[in-house]
Design a protein around this motif. Structure first.
Motif, PDB file in Angstrom:
ATOM      1  N   ILE A 446       0.859  -1.189   0.000  1.00 50.63           N
ATOM      2  CA  ILE A 446       0.000   0.000   0.000  1.00 50.63           C
ATOM      3  C   ILE A 446       0.893   1.236   0.000  1.00 50.63           C
ATOM      4  O   ILE A 446       1.680   1.433   0.938  1.00 50.63           O
ATOM      5  CB  ILE A 446      -0.930   0.026   1.232  1.00 50.63           C
ATOM      6  N   TYR A 447       0.773   2.032  -1.053  1.00 51.00           N
ATOM      7  CA  TYR A 447       1.464   3.314  -1.104  1.00 51.00           C
ATOM      8  C   TYR A 447       0.468   4.400  -0.706  1.00 51.00           C
ATOM      9  O   TYR A 447      -0.649   4.445  -1.234  1.00 51.00           O
ATOM     10  CB  TYR A 447       2.002   3.593  -2.502  1.00 51.00           C
ATOM     11  N   ALA A 448       0.873   5.266   0.228  1.00 53.04           N
ATOM     12  CA  ALA A 448      -0.016   6.330   0.718  1.00 53.04           C
ATOM     13  C   ALA A 448       0.607   7.695   0.440  1.00 53.04           C
ATOM     14  O   ALA A 448       1.816   7.893   0.653  1.00 53.04           O
ATOM     15  CB  ALA A 448      -0.269   6.159   2.212  1.00 53.04           C
ATOM     16  N   LEU A 549      -6.454  11.753   1.345  1.00 53.21           N
ATOM     17  CA  LEU A 549      -5.404  10.728   1.295  1.00 53.21           C
ATOM     18  C   LEU A 549      -5.645   9.800   0.120  1.00 53.21           C
ATOM     19  O   LEU A 549      -6.756   9.268  -0.045  1.00 53.21           O
ATOM     20  CB  LEU A 549      -5.393   9.931   2.604  1.00 53.21           C
ATOM     21  N   SER A 550      -4.634   9.592  -0.684  1.00 50.12           N
ATOM     22  CA  SER A 550      -4.726   8.671  -1.831  1.00 50.12           C
ATOM     23  C   SER A 550      -3.891   7.425  -1.555  1.00 50.12           C
ATOM     24  O   SER A 550      -2.739   7.525  -1.132  1.00 50.12           O
ATOM     25  CB  SER A 550      -4.213   9.356  -3.111  1.00 50.12           C
ATOM     26  N   LEU A 551      -4.482   6.264  -1.824  1.00 48.17           N
ATOM     27  CA  LEU A 551      -3.788   4.996  -1.616  1.00 48.17           C
ATOM     28  C   LEU A 551      -3.727   4.224  -2.926  1.00 48.17           C
ATOM     29  O   LEU A 551      -4.677   4.209  -3.709  1.00 48.17           O
ATOM     30  CB  LEU A 551      -4.515   4.135  -0.576  1.00 48.17           C
ATOM     31  N   LYS A 576      -1.670   7.774  -9.654  1.00 45.48           N
ATOM     32  CA  LYS A 576      -2.116   8.833 -10.558  1.00 45.48           C
ATOM     33  C   LYS A 576      -3.636   8.837 -10.668  1.00 45.48           C
ATOM     34  O   LYS A 576      -4.277   9.901 -10.664  1.00 45.48           O
ATOM     35  CB  LYS A 576      -1.480   8.617 -11.930  1.00 45.48           C
ATOM     36  N   LEU A 577      -4.228   7.632 -10.723  1.00 48.72           N
ATOM     37  CA  LEU A 577      -5.689   7.527 -10.809  1.00 48.72           C
ATOM     38  C   LEU A 577      -6.356   8.046  -9.533  1.00 48.72           C
ATOM     39  O   LEU A 577      -7.347   8.777  -9.583  1.00 48.72           O
ATOM     40  CB  LEU A 577      -6.088   6.065 -11.036  1.00 48.72           C
ATOM     41  N   SER A 578      -5.793   7.655  -8.393  1.00 50.44           N
ATOM     42  CA  SER A 578      -6.416   8.050  -7.133  1.00 50.44           C
ATOM     43  C   SER A 578      -6.324   9.550  -6.903  1.00 50.44           C
ATOM     44  O   SER A 578      -7.231  10.169  -6.350  1.00 50.44           O
ATOM     45  CB  SER A 578      -5.777   7.287  -5.968  1.00 50.44           C
ATOM     46  N   LYS A 579      -5.236  10.173  -7.352  1.00 56.06           N
ATOM     47  CA  LYS A 579      -5.082  11.613  -7.170  1.00 56.06           C
ATOM     48  C   LYS A 579      -6.021  12.403  -8.086  1.00 56.06           C
ATOM     49  O   LYS A 579      -6.356  13.561  -7.802  1.00 56.06           O
ATOM     50  CB  LYS A 579      -3.630  12.026  -7.408  1.00 56.06           C
ATOM     51  N   ALA A 580      -6.427  11.783  -9.174  1.00 56.78           N
ATOM     52  CA  ALA A 580      -7.352  12.448 -10.091  1.00 56.78           C
ATOM     53  C   ALA A 580      -8.791  12.394  -9.585  1.00 56.78           C
ATOM     54  O   ALA A 580      -9.664  13.089 -10.104  1.00 56.78           O
ATOM     55  CB  ALA A 580      -7.263  11.797 -11.475  1.00 56.78           C
ATOM     56  N   TYR A 581      -9.019  11.554  -8.574  1.00 53.05           N
ATOM     57  CA  TYR A 581     -10.373  11.381  -8.023  1.00 53.05           C
ATOM     58  C   TYR A 581     -10.502  12.237  -6.770  1.00 53.05           C
ATOM     59  O   TYR A 581      -9.639  12.226  -5.906  1.00 53.05           O
ATOM     60  CB  TYR A 581     -10.593   9.906  -7.674  1.00 53.05           C
ATOM     61  N   ARG A 582     -11.561  13.027  -6.686  1.00 60.02           N
ATOM     62  CA  ARG A 582     -11.727  13.950  -5.576  1.00 60.02           C
ATOM     63  C   ARG A 582     -12.108  13.203  -4.298  1.00 60.02           C
ATOM     64  O   ARG A 582     -13.020  12.390  -4.304  1.00 60.02           O
ATOM     65  CB  ARG A 582     -12.800  14.974  -5.934  1.00 60.02           C
ATOM     66  N   GLY A 583     -11.379  13.456  -3.221  1.00 55.02           N
ATOM     67  CA  GLY A 583     -11.666  12.807  -1.944  1.00 55.02           C
ATOM     68  C   GLY A 583     -10.664  11.706  -1.631  1.00 55.02           C
ATOM     69  O   GLY A 583      -9.822  11.336  -2.453  1.00 55.02           O
ATOM     70  N   SER A 584     -10.744  11.192  -0.411  1.00 49.23           N
ATOM     71  CA  SER A 584      -9.869  10.090   0.010  1.00 49.23           C
ATOM     72  C   SER A 584     -10.332   8.810  -0.661  1.00 49.23           C
ATOM     73  O   SER A 584     -11.506   8.430  -0.572  1.00 49.23           O
ATOM     74  CB  SER A 584      -9.915   9.935   1.539  1.00 49.23           C
ATOM     75  N   VAL A 585      -9.397   8.104  -1.308  1.00 55.44           N
ATOM     76  CA  VAL A 585      -9.784   6.972  -2.139  1.00 55.44           C
ATOM     77  C   VAL A 585      -8.607   6.018  -2.292  1.00 55.44           C
ATOM     78  O   VAL A 585      -7.451   6.418  -2.116  1.00 55.44           O
ATOM     79  CB  VAL A 585     -10.243   7.473  -3.536  1.00 55.44           C
ATOM     80  N   TYR A 586      -8.900   4.757  -2.605  1.00 57.69           N
ATOM     81  CA  TYR A 586      -7.816   3.852  -2.982  1.00 57.69           C
ATOM     82  C   TYR A 586      -8.198   3.116  -4.256  1.00 57.69           C
ATOM     83  O   TYR A 586      -9.373   2.811  -4.495  1.00 57.69           O
ATOM     84  CB  TYR A 586      -7.479   2.865  -1.856  1.00 57.69           C
ATOM     85  N   TYR A 587      -7.193   2.861  -5.068  1.00 58.83           N
ATOM     86  CA  TYR A 587      -7.331   2.042  -6.265  1.00 58.83           C
ATOM     87  C   TYR A 587      -6.514   0.775  -6.062  1.00 58.83           C
ATOM     88  O   TYR A 587      -5.441   0.805  -5.451  1.00 58.83           O
ATOM     89  CB  TYR A 587      -6.823   2.786  -7.504  1.00 58.83           C
TER      90      TYR A 587
END
Length: 613
Positions: A446-448, A549-551, A576-587
């Protein structure tokens, strides 16, 4: 009324019959002993056997519980206990001189006027055993009323070489007081805490506390009632020292060894625990040591010390097994007393040796040995530590060497750890990742990364920014502790970037827990402000309720054939995908050695603002 009278008379008649059976049993000595192994959860070696008493087959007194309860009610507990102890010692065959026989003792038995040290010692000699082979296991059958008296009695036995265990810790109301007052060598954890520990977090936390507690006291923990492989795995990974239960061996007339399969199971899982911390073993610090046979005259050892002025001590052996220790200062102090030379000069060295030196196996972690050594009595604090290899003499380690090693390890860890969070840095992260890939087991990475952290840092200052980074580290560590497994790893790559590696079968739950903890607490860092936008790294305004927070979750189905570069590439794409999505999220995406092309972009698995936080 007539029916009640018949019932009372019948009960009295049954009681009389049981008493007569008990008296006959004592007279004919019609009991037998069975032995259940106690196994090291480090290497699968058998530490010793607990002796358990059985009454006659197909009798109401076959069960030890029924047998001892009736004896206590009838005032026959002392003679029954003496018979059981005599039978247990007389029937046992230990497989090595280092194995131990655990004998159950009720606290009441210590008040038996015939409970004399000489009797037990004579029984041991007839079997070729010594007090060092015996552990008196104080049971919770009755509470200890006079701790001072009990401690005085047990100290008398300790000086002869006997060891002490407190049974049923965590079950009896007085067990914690008994541990505090009696300073046992072993603490036996009641099976109520062991049963189902792999799926009960409360039990797990209690046992983790007990492991730490035991290490600080310098005593060993024995988990009773292990019946499943899942329980065994969990206890091994938690660092519990010894185990006992039906899975490891049932009580039997002939003491048994552990099966090769279970031994390998223990060794492989303990190796994971040790490797997760890159712990040095005491064998690496061991150096050759002079040894003398137990029957060597004291004069010979004294002359050795005179010729070798730098020798701190020597080990006393029987064959290849260490049985005692002689320290230079203590020997000459003994000889310096009045009539010292005339009394001791020609006596064998085992008559004045320390019969309870600290003896550890070569694979024991140095940190654990350090705790054991420094928790000894002040008189023995600087005694040599004896190191063995499968029970045979290997060498010794001095306290100075051990403490210097511990200092160096802490300094090295401090050099590569993050000064802000104290978490392992890139050197340790790379070692951990390569270790997991080499083992080829299933694990997840898991990269945070914090979103809009630069804007937050510029707006609120570096001090507040550091606090937010520390908070993020706490969120990841707490989630790993609750939703992960014991050998999971958390590292700080640098700045606002973190990495976690987990062997849990449900990494998605772990990611969800991290995000929920973060979103619940992050607003406290700017709750006095109310704004609807933030700025990205390029100064562009973005609609947002705050820092998120993006994971990136990379599931490695098998580490074999997978490279760190592949994991890095997949995680970069997910990040990159998670940072493009608004809010705390994980892919999330999976990777294996068979993967030849990047998978299609996955959908976000969790959005913090939409979850029920």
């Amino acid at each position: 009324m007539a029916a009640d009278r018949n019932l009372i008379e019948s009960s009295a008649e049954v009681r009389r019959a049981l008493r007569e059976e008990l008296l006959d049993l004592l007279h004919s000595k019609n009991i037998r002993s069975v032995y259940q192994p106690i196994v090291s959860l480090s290497d699968g070696e058998v530490l010793g056997y607990e002796a358990l008493t059985r009454g006659p087959e197909r009798s109401a007194l076959h069960s030890p519980l029924s047998l001892f309860e009736l004896a206590e009610q009838e005032g026959l507990l002392y003679p029954l206990d003496r018979l059981a102890r005599s039978n247990a010692i007389g029937s046992v065959t230990l497989r090595s001189g280092k194995q131990q026989l655990f004998l159950n003792l009720s606290a009441d038995i210590l008040n038996d006027p015939l409970f004399a040290p000489g009797q037990t010692l004579e029984l041991l000699r007839l079997r070729g055993l010594t007090p060092a082979n015996v552990v008196f296991e104080i049971t919770e059958r009755s509470s200890i009323e006079d701790f001072e008296k009990t401690k005085h009695i047990l100290d008398h036995y300790r000086k002869q070489g006997y060891r002490i265990a407190i049974d049923d810790a965590g079950a009896g109301y007085s067990s914690l007081q008994a541990i505090a007052e009696l300073h046992p060598d072993y603490i036996k954890v009641d099976r109520s805490l062991v049963s189902g520990v792999h799926r009960n977090k409360t039990k797990e936390y209690i046992l983790e506390t007990m492991v730490t507690f035991a290490e600080k006291l310098g005593v060993y923990l024995i988990a009773e009632g292990i019946e499943t492989e899942e329980e065994l795995t969990k206890l091994t990974l938690m660092g519990v020292h010894y185990g006992q239960g039906f899975l490891l061996g049932r009580p039997d007339k002939e003491p048994a060894d552990l099966t090769p399969e279970l031994r390998q199971h223990i060794v492989s899982h303990r190796k994971k625990l040790e490797m997760s911390g890159h712990v040095l073993s005491i064998g690496e610090l061991s150096s050759p040591s002079p040894t003398f046979d137990a029957q060597t005259p004291i004069s010979t050892v004294a002359n050795y010390f005179k010729e070798h002025v730098n020798a701190q001590g020597v080990v006393v052996t029987t064959g290849s097994e260490p049985v005692g220790l002689i320290m230079r200062d203590r020997l000459f102090q003994q000889l310096a007393g009045q009539y010292g030379y005339s009394l001791f000069w020609n006596r064998p060295i085992d008559s004045i040796m320390d019969v309870r030196p600290l003896i550890v196996e070569e694979h024991t972690p140095v940190e654990w040995v350090s705790r054991l050594a420094t928790s000894r009595d002040i008189r023995n604090l600087y005694d040599l530590v004896i190191v063995t290899s499968k029970g045979c003499m290997l060498g010794t380690a001095s306290i100075r060497t051990i403490l210097e090693c511990m200092t160096n390890v802490k300094m090295e860890n401090a050099k590569v750890a993050s000064p802000l969070t104290g978490l392992p840095g890139n050197l340790q992260i790379n070692r951990e990742l390569n270790r997991r890939l080499t083992e080829g087991r299933h694990f997840s990475v898991i990269y945070a990364d914090l979103d809009y952290f630069k804007w937050f840092n510029d707006r609120y200052g570096f001090h507040q920014g550091d606090q937010l980074i520390q908070f993020t580290a706490d969120c990841i560590q707490q989630a790993i502790h609750l939703a992960g497994i014991p050998d999971d790893f958390v590292g700080h790559i640098g700045g606002d970037d973190f990495i976690a590696m987990s062997g849990t079968s449900n990494p998605e739950l772990l990611c969800t827990d991290i995000l929920q903890r973060f979103d619940r607490g992050v607003r406290a860092f700017y709750e006095v402000d109310n704004w609807s936008y933030v700025e990205d790294r390029h100064g562009n305004r973005m609609e947002s309720g705050g820092v998120t927070l993006s994971l990136a979750l990379v599931v490695c189905k098998s580490g074999l054939g997978v490279t760190p570069e592949q994991i890095s590439q997949v995680s970069a794409r997910l990040k990159k995908l998670s940072k493009a999505y608004r809010g705390s999220v994980y892919y999330c995406d999976c990777i294996s050695s068979e993967a030849t092309a990047p998978a299609a972009d996955p959908q976000p698995a969790h959005h913090g603002n939409k979850s029920s936080i």
